[in-house]
Each structure stands twice: as C-alpha cells, then as structure tokens.
Design a protein around this motif. Structure first.
Motif, PDB file in Angstrom:
ATOM      1  N   ARG A 119      56.296 -51.228 -19.361  1.00  0.00           N
ATOM      2  CA  ARG A 119      57.556 -50.495 -19.191  1.00  0.00           C
ATOM      3  C   ARG A 119      57.872 -50.326 -17.709  1.00  0.00           C
ATOM      4  NH1 ARG A 119      60.995 -46.687 -21.668  1.00  0.00           N
ATOM      5  NH2 ARG A 119      61.775 -45.123 -20.208  1.00  0.00           N
ATOM      6  N   LEU A 123      61.187 -52.201 -16.130  1.00  0.00           N
ATOM      7  CA  LEU A 123      62.244 -51.405 -15.499  1.00  0.00           C
ATOM      8  C   LEU A 123      62.409 -51.772 -14.029  1.00  0.00           C
ATOM      9  CD1 LEU A 123      61.673 -47.885 -17.085  1.00  0.00           C
ATOM     10  CD2 LEU A 123      63.641 -49.390 -17.409  1.00  0.00           C
ATOM     11  N   PRO A 133      67.014 -48.272 -18.134  1.00  0.00           N
ATOM     12  CA  PRO A 133      66.308 -47.965 -19.386  1.00  0.00           C
ATOM     13  C   PRO A 133      67.079 -48.309 -20.649  1.00  0.00           C
ATOM     14  CG  PRO A 133      66.034 -46.183 -17.815  1.00  0.00           C
ATOM     15  CD  PRO A 133      67.035 -47.122 -17.212  1.00  0.00           C
TER      16      PRO A 133
END
Length: 230
Positions: A119, A123, A133
């Motif tokens: 993640r 991002l 996001p």
C-alpha cells in the motif's frame, strides 16, 4: 527491447505502456511477488475490475490467455504467456500492518532495508501520476498462489514461484501500470524478492489469437478496446 528495469525487493515502480507493447515481468528471487494496479491511461476512472475479469472468464486465478478487463468491460491487457498457471487476484495487496508485523522498521535505522507495505509503495507511485488512495483497487499479485487448503480456508503457497518465473502482458490500450514488490499479505515471513520489468515492441492480436478465442467474453472485451483505440 525498449526498457529494462530491476525493481528491488520491497520496492515499487510504475510505467506507461503504449497500445500493443509487451510487459514481461520476471521473478529474480524465489518467492517474489509483484502486486499490480492497472489503469486505462486515457480515462481517469477506468481501471482493472477483478470481479468482472474472473466472472466473465470463469476463473478464480489469472493465467494465460486471460484478458484483464476494466470497469467498462474493455480489455486493458492480455496475459500472453507465463511460466506459472496461477497468479493470485483474490487477496489484495499488503497493508502497513503486514509490514509492521515483521517488527519495527524505519528509514533512519534500516536504510534501504526499511520495510514498507505494498500500500505504501502503490500510493507513492500513484502520487507521481496525480492519483491517490481513491485509485487503489483490487490488484493482481503476480507470481503468488492462494488456493483453498485442506481445511477449506484460503492457503498461501510461499514456494509457488522461483527465480526465473515470468509472465508477459500485452497492452490492449494505452495503460498505466503501477506495482510493488512487497511480500504477499498472507506471507508467513518478511521475505520480499526482486522483479525485472522489460518492455518490448509487440503487435496487435489477430483473429486466431488465444486471448480472442479463449471465451466470447474475452473476445468482446478485446473488440471494445480496439474500438476505443481506433
């Protein structure tokens, strides 16, 4: 070859692909995983739709010659070949908690070995392209296998991929490909591997292409992508 880039273990990368280009991913270490997000570069909201991709092609895994479909039912890319017959797309990418479970880590203390989740990496790459996001979506974990175990639960196979395993994708329209090489969220240990990404010149598919003849739904998705790009 147009481009070759080695993505270090637990790192991240992104690339824009022109229509017809081939992206070959190769595991450089045993157990490597490449968690990937795929977007139609010409449309800010059209992106990989994992449920539709699986439902239309009657599968619970990604394998050749499947077509990866977008929210609008158009083909984003086709899986033209792979040394593995199973790439996970059910479990999503790793979160910060998965990285923290391996122990406290920071850039100050661990430098390049700082543990970062998929993640975090996804991002970081998305922000380079003006995204954030809200652009995170169901991913494909290339080189990973998650199947139903003997106890009826999802089971991750850490020995599924070895160094040298590969998969090739053909862009059916202009794409943004974003990926992370952080470990799989179900990995029992923090053991990331590096992945090589190569971009090659390719050609558009013909009427007898395996992705065209695979299923009527894959043929329709490819035709829809061709209509967008012509």
């Amino acid at each position: 070859m147009i481009l070759s880039h080695d993505i270090p273990a637990a790192s991240y990368w992104s690339v824009r692909l022109r229509t017809g280009r081939l992206l070959r991913l190769t595991a450089l270490d045993d157990g490597a995983v490449c968690s990937a997000l795929i977007f139609a570069a010409s449309d800010p909201v059209d992106r990989l739709n994992v449920p539709d991709t699986l439902k239309a092609q009657l599968s619970a895994r990604i394998r050749p010659p499947m077509v990866l479909m977008s929210d609008r039912g158009t083909a984003l890319c086709s899986v033209t070949g792979s040394s593995l017959d199973w790439h996970d797309c059910l479990t999503g990418h790793s979160l910060d908690g998965h990285a923290e479970a391996a122990g406290r880590s920071s850039n100050a203390t661990d430098r390049n070995d700082w543990r970062r989740s998929a993640r975090y990496g996804l991002l970081s790459e998305l922000r380079k392209h003006g995204r954030g996001p809200t652009d995170l979506h169901g991913c494909v974990n290339f080189f990973a296998k998650v199947a139903i175990g003997d106890d009826g639960r999802l089971a991750y196979d850490p020995r599924h991929a070895t160094a040298g395993d590969w998969v090739t994708l053909r862009a059916e329209q202009e794409l943004l490909f974003v990926c992370s090489t952080a470990p799989h969220p179900m990995s029992p240990t923090w053991a990331p591997g590096a992945v090589r990404a190569e971009v090659h010149v390719g050609t558009r598919y013909g009427p007898d292409d395996p992705s065209v003849t695979f299923r009527p739904e894959s043929a329709r998705a490819l035709a829809a992508a061709k209509a967008v790009t012509t």
